[in-house]
Write an enzyme that holds these catalytic residues in place. Structure first.
Site, mmCIF file in Angstrom:
data_model
loop_
_atom_site.group_PDB
_atom_site.id
_atom_site.type_symbol
_atom_site.label_atom_id
_atom_site.label_comp_id
_atom_site.label_asym_id
_atom_site.label_seq_id
_atom_site.Cartn_x
_atom_site.Cartn_y
_atom_site.Cartn_z
ATOM 1 N N ARG A 31 -3.816 2.590 -0.902
ATOM 2 C CA ARG A 31 -4.154 1.188 -1.157
ATOM 3 C C ARG A 31 -4.884 0.594 0.052
ATOM 4 O O ARG A 31 -5.833 -0.179 -0.088
ATOM 5 C CB ARG A 31 -2.885 0.365 -1.402
ATOM 6 N N SER A 212 4.753 -6.412 -11.091
ATOM 7 C CA SER A 212 4.252 -5.250 -11.847
ATOM 8 C C SER A 212 5.134 -4.934 -13.049
ATOM 9 O O SER A 212 4.691 -4.314 -14.008
ATOM 10 C CB SER A 212 4.196 -4.027 -10.936
ATOM 11 N N ASP A 213 6.401 -5.339 -12.992
ATOM 12 C CA ASP A 213 7.292 -5.066 -14.117
ATOM 13 C C ASP A 213 8.404 -6.120 -14.140
ATOM 14 O O ASP A 213 8.638 -6.783 -13.130
ATOM 15 C CB ASP A 213 7.871 -3.646 -14.054
HETATM 16 N N1 HPA Z 1 12.340 -2.418 -7.341
HETATM 17 C C1 HPA Z 1 11.950 -2.319 -6.080
HETATM 18 N N2 HPA Z 1 10.698 -2.388 -5.722
HETATM 19 C C2 HPA Z 1 9.765 -2.566 -6.680
HETATM 20 C C3 HPA Z 1 10.117 -2.675 -8.010
HETATM 21 C C4 HPA Z 1 11.480 -2.595 -8.360
HETATM 22 O O1 HPA Z 1 11.856 -2.684 -9.532
HETATM 23 N N3 HPA Z 1 8.968 -2.842 -8.741
HETATM 24 C C5 HPA Z 1 7.962 -2.834 -7.844
HETATM 25 N N4 HPA Z 1 8.436 -2.668 -6.597
#
Ligand code: HPA
Length: 241
Positions: A31, A212-213
Site C-alpha cells: 500500500r 472495510s467490513d
Molecule cells: N478487526 C481488526 N482489524 C481489522 C478488521 C477487523 O475486523 N477489519 C479491518 N481491519
C-alpha cells in the site's frame, strides 16, 4: 526531543534527513508503494528492510513520506518509535481499514480515531501509575475533519479499538457489542501503539480509517468501493502534510 544520529536503525535503513516530518503509515507495505507511485512526485525509496517499503516524495510541493507498519501494536510500536526518536518525524498518520462494530458506522465511512481503546498490553508497558488513554493529535484531527467536510465525505469521529486478536473470542460479536455499548465505533489493530508512542515522543499522531467490513451486519465492500474510499482517505491524509 533531540534526534539521535545513530541511524540506520535495526528496521529502517534510511540515512538522516531522508524521511519527511510528516509520514503516512498504512499497515501494508505494498500500500505504501502504491501511495508513493500514485499520489507523490519525486519519489525516492528509503527502506526495504523486511520488505517494509518506505518512500519520500512531495505532495503539492510539500515533502511527505509513506511507509508500511505491519500489523498489530508491536510492529507499529517498533516503526513509530524509530521514526520519532531516530528520524525526527513529527506527524504520523495511520491510514488503514477497520471493521465497524457500531450501527451508525457504515461500509465506506471514514472514521477518525480520537482515542484508541485496546486489548493490547502496549500502553500498560509504559509503566505509568494508572491507565493511559491513547488519544490522537487535536491539531491533525481538526485539519482532517475540515478536509472531510470540504470534500463532503461521510465521516465519524470517535473512539476505536486496537485489538490484539483478529480471530477468536476477543473479536467476536459478544465482545464487539460490549465495546459498541461504550460508544466504540470500529476495530483495527495499531492505533493504540501509535498514539502511545507519539505521546511519549512528543509527536503528533492521527488514525484515519475506511470501514472495510461490518462485524455485526456482515456487510462487506467490493474492490471498487474499497478503492474509491481509499482514494478519499488518501486525499484527507495527504492534506495534513
Ligand atoms: N478487526 C481488526 N482489524 C481489522 C478488521 C477487523 O475486523 N477489519 C479491518 N481491519
Amino acid at each position: 526531543m533531540s534526534v539521535k544520529s545513530n541511524v540506520p536503525t535495526p528496521h529502517i535503513e534510511a540515512r538522516a534527513g531522508e524521511i519527511a516530518e510528516t509520514i503516512l503509515l498504512p499497515g501494508d507495505p505494498l500500500r505504501a508503494k502504491y501511495i508513493a507511485e500514485n499520489f507523490l512526485s519525486d519519489v525516492k525509496q528509503f527502506n526495504s528492510v523486511r520488505n517494509m517499503f518506505g518512500y519520500t516524495g512531495t505532495y503539492e510541493g510539500r515533502p511527505v513520506s509513506v511507509m508500511g507498519t505491519g500489523m498489530g501494536c508491536p510492529s507499529m510500536g517498533i516503526y513509530s518509535y524509530e521514526l520519532i526518536h531516530f528520524y525526527g518525524v513529527k506527524n504520523l498518520i495511520r491510514v488503514g481499514t477497520a471493521g465497524s462494530i457500531h450501527p451508525d458506522v457504515h461500509i465506506r465511512d471514514l472514521v477518525f480515531g480520537i482515542g484508541a481503546c485496546t486489548t493490547s498490553n502496549f500502553p500498560a508497558l509504559m509503566e505509568l501509575p494508572g491507565v493511559f488513554a491513547p488519544v490522537c493529535s487535536f491539531e491533525l484531527l481538526r485539519k482532517g475533519v475540515e478536509k472531510a467536510e470540504q470534500m463532503d465525505l461521510r465521516y465519524k469521529v470517535g473512539n476505536i479499538l486496537s485489538s490484539d486478536m483478529f480471530y477468536g473470542p476477543a473479536e467476536g460479536p459478544e465482545a464487539s457489542k460490549k465495546w459498541a455499548s461504550m460508544g466504540v465505533l470500529a476495530i483495527e489493530m495499531e492505533a493504540a501503539a501509535l498514539y502511545t508512542n507519539a505521546a511519549f515522543g512528543n509527536a503528533r499522531a492521527l488514525t484515519v480509517l475506511t470501514i472495510s467490513d461490518h462485524l455485526l451486519t456482515g456487510e462487506t465492500t467490493s474492490a471498487e468501493e474499497r478503492q474509491n474510499s481509499f482514494t478519499d482517505m488518501m486525499q484527507v491524509a495527504l492534506s495534513l502534510a
